[in-house]
Motif scaffolding. Structure first.
Motif, PDB file in Angstrom:
ATOM      1  N   GLY A 152       0.877  -1.229   0.148  1.00 25.72           N
ATOM      2  CA  GLY A 152      -0.048  -0.312   0.060  1.00 25.72           C
ATOM      3  C   GLY A 152       0.942   1.128   0.103  1.00 25.72           C
ATOM      4  N   LEU A 153       1.864   1.289   0.717  1.00 28.87           N
ATOM      5  CA  LEU A 153       2.749   2.361   0.840  1.00 28.87           C
ATOM      6  C   LEU A 153       3.711   2.699  -0.493  1.00 28.87           C
ATOM      7  CD1 LEU A 153       4.295   2.357   4.559  1.00 28.87           C
ATOM      8  CD2 LEU A 153       2.943   4.034   3.405  1.00 28.87           C
ATOM      9  N   LEU A 211       0.220   2.621  21.105  1.00 31.22           N
ATOM     10  CA  LEU A 211       0.091   3.851  20.672  1.00 31.22           C
ATOM     11  C   LEU A 211       0.014   3.873  18.994  1.00 31.22           C
ATOM     12  CD1 LEU A 211       2.998   5.896  22.576  1.00 31.22           C
ATOM     13  CD2 LEU A 211       0.650   6.192  22.681  1.00 31.22           C
ATOM     14  N   SER A 212       0.684   3.051  18.369  1.00 33.54           N
ATOM     15  CA  SER A 212       0.349   2.858  16.959  1.00 33.54           C
ATOM     16  C   SER A 212      -0.725   2.467  16.449  1.00 33.54           C
ATOM     17  CB  SER A 212       1.606   2.153  16.118  1.00 33.54           C
ATOM     18  OG  SER A 212       1.570   0.782  16.841  1.00 33.54           O
ATOM     19  N   TYR A 213      -1.312   1.625  17.518  1.00 34.16           N
ATOM     20  CA  TYR A 213      -2.525   0.958  17.112  1.00 34.16           C
ATOM     21  C   TYR A 213      -3.744   2.145  17.118  1.00 34.16           C
ATOM     22  CZ  TYR A 213      -6.800  -2.030  17.522  1.00 34.16           C
ATOM     23  OH  TYR A 213      -8.136  -2.635  17.054  1.00 34.16           O
ATOM     24  N   PHE A 214      -3.677   3.102  18.229  1.00 38.15           N
ATOM     25  CA  PHE A 214      -4.533   4.125  18.363  1.00 38.15           C
ATOM     26  C   PHE A 214      -4.378   5.181  17.337  1.00 38.15           C
ATOM     27  CE2 PHE A 214      -4.718   2.638  22.792  1.00 38.15           C
ATOM     28  CZ  PHE A 214      -6.147   2.033  22.585  1.00 38.15           C
ATOM     29  N   ARG A 235      -1.324   7.454   3.838  1.00 34.15           N
ATOM     30  CA  ARG A 235       0.250   7.113   4.244  1.00 34.15           C
ATOM     31  C   ARG A 235       0.496   7.185   5.336  1.00 34.15           C
ATOM     32  NH1 ARG A 235       3.223  11.164  -0.077  1.00 34.15           N
ATOM     33  NH2 ARG A 235       2.574  10.242  -1.766  1.00 34.15           N
ATOM     34  N   MET A 236      -0.331   7.793   6.444  1.00 39.45           N
ATOM     35  CA  MET A 236       0.040   7.798   7.883  1.00 39.45           C
ATOM     36  C   MET A 236      -0.778   6.349   8.373  1.00 39.45           C
ATOM     37  SD  MET A 236      -0.696  11.767   8.833  1.00 39.45           S
ATOM     38  CE  MET A 236      -1.064  11.561  10.599  1.00 39.45           C
ATOM     39  N   SER A 237      -2.073   6.145   7.865  1.00 39.52           N
ATOM     40  CA  SER A 237      -2.561   4.989   8.433  1.00 39.52           C
ATOM     41  C   SER A 237      -1.475   3.737   8.052  1.00 39.52           C
ATOM     42  CB  SER A 237      -3.910   4.901   7.768  1.00 39.52           C
ATOM     43  OG  SER A 237      -4.882   5.904   7.776  1.00 39.52           O
ATOM     44  N   PHE A 238      -1.199   3.550   6.774  1.00 36.44           N
ATOM     45  CA  PHE A 238      -0.337   2.351   6.459  1.00 36.44           C
ATOM     46  C   PHE A 238       1.056   2.441   7.183  1.00 36.44           C
ATOM     47  CE2 PHE A 238      -2.690   2.093   2.347  1.00 36.44           C
ATOM     48  CZ  PHE A 238      -3.255   0.774   2.603  1.00 36.44           C
ATOM     49  N   THR A 239       1.695   3.794   7.592  1.00 36.60           N
ATOM     50  CA  THR A 239       2.799   3.640   8.352  1.00 36.60           C
ATOM     51  C   THR A 239       2.659   3.484   9.798  1.00 36.60           C
ATOM     52  OG1 THR A 239       3.672   5.466   6.820  1.00 36.60           O
ATOM     53  CG2 THR A 239       4.605   5.103   8.918  1.00 36.60           C
ATOM     54  N   TYR A 240       1.600   3.930  10.255  1.00 40.51           N
ATOM     55  CA  TYR A 240       1.580   3.433  11.956  1.00 40.51           C
ATOM     56  C   TYR A 240       1.078   2.091  11.795  1.00 40.51           C
ATOM     57  CZ  TYR A 240       1.096   8.486  13.062  1.00 40.51           C
ATOM     58  OH  TYR A 240       1.311   9.845  13.143  1.00 40.51           O
ATOM     59  N   TRP A 241       0.228   1.375  11.097  1.00 36.81           N
ATOM     60  CA  TRP A 241      -0.079  -0.060  11.100  1.00 36.81           C
ATOM     61  C   TRP A 241       1.245  -0.592  10.994  1.00 36.81           C
ATOM     62  CZ3 TRP A 241      -3.406  -2.108  13.850  1.00 36.81           C
ATOM     63  CH2 TRP A 241      -3.452  -3.777  13.553  1.00 36.81           C
ATOM     64  N   LEU A 242       2.222  -0.296  10.114  1.00 38.36           N
ATOM     65  CA  LEU A 242       3.419  -1.098   9.843  1.00 38.36           C
ATOM     66  C   LEU A 242       4.265  -0.938  10.948  1.00 38.36           C
ATOM     67  CD1 LEU A 242       4.937  -2.280   7.516  1.00 38.36           C
ATOM     68  CD2 LEU A 242       5.941  -0.123   6.898  1.00 38.36           C
ATOM     69  N   VAL A 243       4.479   0.192  11.847  1.00 38.47           N
ATOM     70  CA  VAL A 243       4.954   0.268  13.181  1.00 38.47           C
ATOM     71  C   VAL A 243       4.454  -0.777  14.131  1.00 38.47           C
ATOM     72  CG1 VAL A 243       5.475   1.766  15.068  1.00 38.47           C
ATOM     73  CG2 VAL A 243       5.851   2.809  12.849  1.00 38.47           C
TER      74      VAL A 243
END
Length: 107
Positions: free
Chosen positions: A23-24, A83-86, A47-55
């Protein structure tokens, strides 16, 4: 029964890790938005959603692989996953709210 649920969750996290990378890659190769602020904001939120979920996926994987006798690292990884989940949840929630706000301004 509990072990099979954990294996299922680990499999879903592994598959979503690969999906986030794809996705990224697709989002970074998307065409120029030609100064369309609405579309640019949506791409940034995706992008932020995918990046946070990747973290989340990386922290979750490290938490499962790290030796369980090193408590400070385990606690740090648990905080990172939470934190990354939220943050992922807030970005996903922001997408329809942004569309709604832009639609209201246009009216």
């Amino acid at each position: 029964m509990h072990a099979s649920n954990l294996l299922c969750h680990e499999f879903v996290v592994a598959v979503s890790f690969v999906a986030c990378i794809i996705g990224l890659g697709l989002l970074w190769n998307c065409p120029d938005t030609n100064n369309d602020d609405q579309q640019e904001t949506e791409i940034i939120l995706f992008r932020m959603s995918f990046t946070y979920w990747l973290v989340y996926c990386v922290a979750f994987g490290l938490e499962k692989m790290v030796f369980h006798n090193y408590e400070p690292l385990i606690m740090t990884l648990k905080i990172t996953t939470a934190l990354s989940y939220f943050l992922t949840f807030s970005c996903i929630l922001s997408l329809p709210l942004h569309k709604f706000a832009v639609h209201r301004v246009e009216e």
